[in-house]
Design an enzyme around this catalytic site. Structure first.
Site, PDB file in Angstrom:
ATOM      1  N   LYS A  92       0.866  -1.187   0.000  1.00  0.00           N
ATOM      2  CA  LYS A  92       0.000   0.000   0.000  1.00  0.00           C
ATOM      3  C   LYS A  92       0.900   1.234   0.000  1.00  0.00           C
ATOM      4  CE  LYS A  92      -4.503   0.909   0.390  1.00  0.00           C
ATOM      5  NZ  LYS A  92      -5.634   0.109  -0.090  1.00  0.00           N
ATOM      6  N   GLY A 192     -25.703   3.540   2.077  1.00  0.00           N
ATOM      7  CA  GLY A 192     -24.793   4.117   1.080  1.00  0.00           C
ATOM      8  C   GLY A 192     -25.115   3.639  -0.319  1.00  0.00           C
ATOM      9  N   VAL A 196     -20.901   1.480  -5.515  1.00  0.00           N
ATOM     10  CA  VAL A 196     -21.192   0.053  -5.304  1.00  0.00           C
ATOM     11  C   VAL A 196     -22.651  -0.145  -4.873  1.00  0.00           C
ATOM     12  CG1 VAL A 196     -20.580  -2.031  -4.000  1.00  0.00           C
ATOM     13  CG2 VAL A 196     -18.791  -0.418  -4.660  1.00  0.00           C
ATOM     14  N   MET A 256     -19.190   3.376   4.803  1.00  0.00           N
ATOM     15  CA  MET A 256     -17.897   3.607   5.474  1.00  0.00           C
ATOM     16  C   MET A 256     -17.595   2.502   6.481  1.00  0.00           C
ATOM     17  SD  MET A 256     -19.631   6.466   7.619  1.00  0.00           S
ATOM     18  CE  MET A 256     -20.864   5.872   8.736  1.00  0.00           C
ATOM     19  N   SER A 276     -19.998  -4.061   1.111  1.00  0.00           N
ATOM     20  CA  SER A 276     -18.720  -3.770   0.461  1.00  0.00           C
ATOM     21  C   SER A 276     -17.801  -2.895   1.307  1.00  0.00           C
ATOM     22  CB  SER A 276     -18.960  -3.060  -0.877  1.00  0.00           C
ATOM     23  OG  SER A 276     -19.325  -1.711  -0.641  1.00  0.00           O
TER      24      SER A 276
HETATM   25  P1  NAD Z   1     -18.768   5.948  -2.875  1.00  0.00           P
HETATM   26  O1  NAD Z   1     -17.996   7.058  -2.256  1.00  0.00           O
HETATM   27  O2  NAD Z   1     -19.064   5.993  -4.319  1.00  0.00           O
HETATM   28  O3  NAD Z   1     -20.165   5.771  -2.109  1.00  0.00           O
HETATM   29  C1  NAD Z   1     -20.340   5.861  -0.732  1.00  0.00           C
HETATM   30  C2  NAD Z   1     -21.751   6.398  -0.496  1.00  0.00           C
HETATM   31  O4  NAD Z   1     -22.014   6.343   0.901  1.00  0.00           O
HETATM   32  C3  NAD Z   1     -21.928   7.850  -0.942  1.00  0.00           C
HETATM   33  O5  NAD Z   1     -23.070   7.958  -1.752  1.00  0.00           O
HETATM   34  C4  NAD Z   1     -22.076   8.607   0.382  1.00  0.00           C
HETATM   35  O6  NAD Z   1     -22.946   9.732   0.257  1.00  0.00           O
HETATM   36  C5  NAD Z   1     -22.650   7.549   1.284  1.00  0.00           C
HETATM   37  N1  NAD Z   1     -22.428   7.729   2.715  1.00  0.00           N
HETATM   38  C6  NAD Z   1     -21.324   8.199   3.337  1.00  0.00           C
HETATM   39  N2  NAD Z   1     -21.497   8.185   4.663  1.00  0.00           N
HETATM   40  C7  NAD Z   1     -22.736   7.678   4.885  1.00  0.00           C
HETATM   41  C8  NAD Z   1     -23.496   7.413   6.050  1.00  0.00           C
HETATM   42  N3  NAD Z   1     -23.029   7.664   7.271  1.00  0.00           N
HETATM   43  N4  NAD Z   1     -24.744   6.901   5.911  1.00  0.00           N
HETATM   44  C9  NAD Z   1     -25.249   6.662   4.692  1.00  0.00           C
HETATM   45  N5  NAD Z   1     -24.573   6.909   3.550  1.00  0.00           N
HETATM   46  C10 NAD Z   1     -23.330   7.404   3.654  1.00  0.00           C
HETATM   47  O7  NAD Z   1     -17.971   4.624  -2.489  1.00  0.00           O
HETATM   48  P2  NAD Z   1     -18.074   3.196  -3.186  1.00  0.00           P
HETATM   49  O8  NAD Z   1     -17.024   3.087  -4.219  1.00  0.00           O
HETATM   50  O9  NAD Z   1     -19.494   2.906  -3.513  1.00  0.00           O
HETATM   51  O10 NAD Z   1     -17.605   2.264  -1.987  1.00  0.00           O
HETATM   52  C11 NAD Z   1     -18.461   1.988  -0.896  1.00  0.00           C
HETATM   53  C12 NAD Z   1     -17.675   1.249   0.177  1.00  0.00           C
HETATM   54  O11 NAD Z   1     -17.130   0.049  -0.371  1.00  0.00           O
HETATM   55  C13 NAD Z   1     -16.475   2.036   0.720  1.00  0.00           C
HETATM   56  O12 NAD Z   1     -16.294   1.708   2.071  1.00  0.00           O
HETATM   57  C14 NAD Z   1     -15.300   1.496  -0.097  1.00  0.00           C
HETATM   58  O13 NAD Z   1     -14.074   1.614   0.603  1.00  0.00           O
HETATM   59  C15 NAD Z   1     -15.706   0.045  -0.237  1.00  0.00           C
HETATM   60  N6  NAD Z   1     -15.103  -0.601  -1.411  1.00  0.00           N
HETATM   61  C16 NAD Z   1     -15.320  -0.109  -2.667  1.00  0.00           C
HETATM   62  C17 NAD Z   1     -14.750  -0.730  -3.771  1.00  0.00           C
HETATM   63  C18 NAD Z   1     -14.977  -0.212  -5.181  1.00  0.00           C
HETATM   64  O14 NAD Z   1     -14.620  -0.918  -6.135  1.00  0.00           O
HETATM   65  N7  NAD Z   1     -15.563   0.954  -5.356  1.00  0.00           N
HETATM   66  C19 NAD Z   1     -13.952  -1.873  -3.599  1.00  0.00           C
HETATM   67  C20 NAD Z   1     -13.761  -2.379  -2.303  1.00  0.00           C
HETATM   68  C21 NAD Z   1     -14.345  -1.719  -1.218  1.00  0.00           C
END
Ligand code: NAD
Length: 382
Positions: A92, A192, A196, A256, A276
């Site tokens: 990382k 959220g 994803v 989160m 996720s």
């Molecule tokens: P993103 O930033 O596109 O979406 C996160 C969503 O959560 C946003 O719409 C935000 O407004 C909402 N949010 C934030 N705090 C919140 C709360 N307290 N209550 C309700 N909603 C809230 O992120 P993503 O890419 O969709 O990823 C989502 C999670 O999955 C993250 O934790 C990320 O680390 C994890 N993840 C993502 C991927 C990927 O490929 N995108 C891969 C592995 C893990």
């Protein structure tokens, strides 16, 4: 009045820093005053193959905070790669700076040069605070970059396989809990609806499932409700805190980390958690608290591996079909972990960790036996 022995203090600080790195193969500090780049690259373990892990940009208050994050996250990547059955190790990078203010193309090109100097021991791409465009810049200086846009020969949006992995995780969980992997007859609480969560929600709703949803961004909720008209299924928007105590069968955290904690566990009425979000458990003790409440926990790093599978696969040349095939393995992997945790009377996260440790140990033996050629493959993009 005592005299402070500064040389002794400095020596102790250095020892502490080395102790922190004791479980890591290599840690590189990068400093380029011309571009303002300050970064740390941590390589935890390359038993399974070259280290792979995103580069996070964050305004860390101290170098110590940045180092701790790099060490912790790179160790997590070793497990994540082992679990996803990909031939990469854990690494990382953290870039110290505010992603809103401190970015420049030159900074990412400089970072690319540092990555290049590791000569294929470390592959990297986007993470929190960095974007695919940042890595288009870095890739001008090195081949050891992945997760770039399709237009540049990359695999594109990694949230697509991540969402697909969550779907496979939900199917495995339904199979384990209810004896059938169909998704439509159940209800789900989704926290959220970002890259994803939105895709997962859309898929479930199209199948006719019952959804409770929340996002702190009201615009996203409106957009989802407008799109959802005519999808079948039913959807109810609930308040931010209400998402923990709905009558849903499964809670899907997609926002989160740390959301499974002392405050939320007493509220949960679901039978399982499959999402996720990274690091959903606030602390390892929360795995046991979930067990006590008879709530099945799908280890986050197993469920959310789809994106990692895509970025590792991209290094061999992008192939969406192959990524989907590899992501499908999440279904069987999760079922195996559920069964093993029951058999050994341990938490699902402990069962997952043991599975990863076993894979690394097995590879250590294989590396010794086949020492005439390098195994696993290291010559990707050299
Ligand atoms: P993103 O930033 O596109 O979406 C996160 C969503 O959560 C946003 O719409 C935000 O407004 C909402 N949010 C934030 N705090 C919140 C709360 N307290 N209550 C309700 N909603 C809230 O992120 P993503 O890419 O969709 O990823 C989502 C999670 O999955 C993250 O934790 C990320 O680390 C994890 N993840 C993502 C991927 C990927 O490929 N995108 C891969 C592995 C893990």
């Amino acid at each position: 009045m005592g005299v402070v022995d500064h040389s002794q203090k400095k020596k102790q600080e250095n020892i502490n820093m080395l102790e922190k790195m004791a479980n890591h193969e290599q840690v590189m500090f990068c400093n380029d005053p011309k571009t303002g780049l300050q970064a740390i690259i941590a390589i935890h373990d390359t038993t399974l193959g070259p280290a792979l892990g995103g580069a996070r940009m964050y305004p860390y208050e101290t170098m110590d905070d940045a180092l701790e994050d790099a060490l912790r996250l790179s160790e997590g990547m070793t497990y994540k790669c082992a679990a996803a059955d990909i031939d990469f190790g854990g690494g990382k990078a953290v870039i110290i700076g505010d992603p809103e203010k401190d970015k420049s193309p030159a900074l990412f090109r400089s970072f690319g040069q540092f990555v290049d100097s590791l000569n294929g021991r470390f592959y990297t791409g986007t993470d929190m605070g960095t974007t695919m465009d940042d890595f288009v810049q870095a890739s001008k200086e090195t081949n050891f970059i992945t997760g770039i846009p399709e237009a540049y020969g990359g695999g594109g949006d990694s949230s697509i396989p991540t969402a697909q992995g969550v779907i496979y995780g939900l199917q495995a969980t339904n199979q384990y809990l209810f004896g059938e992997d169909r998704l439509e007859n159940r209800s789900y609480a989704i926290q959220g609806l970002g890259k994803v969560g939105y895709k997962v929600a859309e898929h479930l709703l199209k199948l006719g499932a019952t959804l409770f949803i929340n996002d702190v961004d009201k615009g996203i909720l409106e957009d989802f409700k407008n799109n959802a008209v005519g999808y079948g299924g039913s959807v109810e928007v609930v308040d931010k805190e209400e998402i923990y105590n709905t009558d849903a069968d499964i809670f899907i955290p997609c926002a989160m980390g740390g959301v499974i904690n002392d405050q939320t566990i007493p509220q949960l009425k679901v039978k399982a958690i499959v999402g996720s979000a990274n690091n959903q458990l606030y602390d390892t003790k929360h795995a046991e608290l979930l067990d006590e409440k008879n709530i099945l926990y799908a280890p986050d790093y197993i469920v959310n591996a789809g994106g990692l599978i895509q970025v590792s696969d991209e290094l061999y040349e992008p192939n969406k079909e192959r990524v989907l095939l590899k992501t499908k393995a999440i279904y069987h992997s999760l079922l195996e972990i559920y069964q093993q945790s029951k058999l050994d009377c341990i938490s699902t996260i402990e069962a997952a960790n043991r599975k990863c440790q076993a894979r690394i140990k097995e590879q250590q033996n294989r590396n010794n036996y086949f020492n005439r050629k390098r195994s696993p493959k290291w010559d990707i993009r050299e």
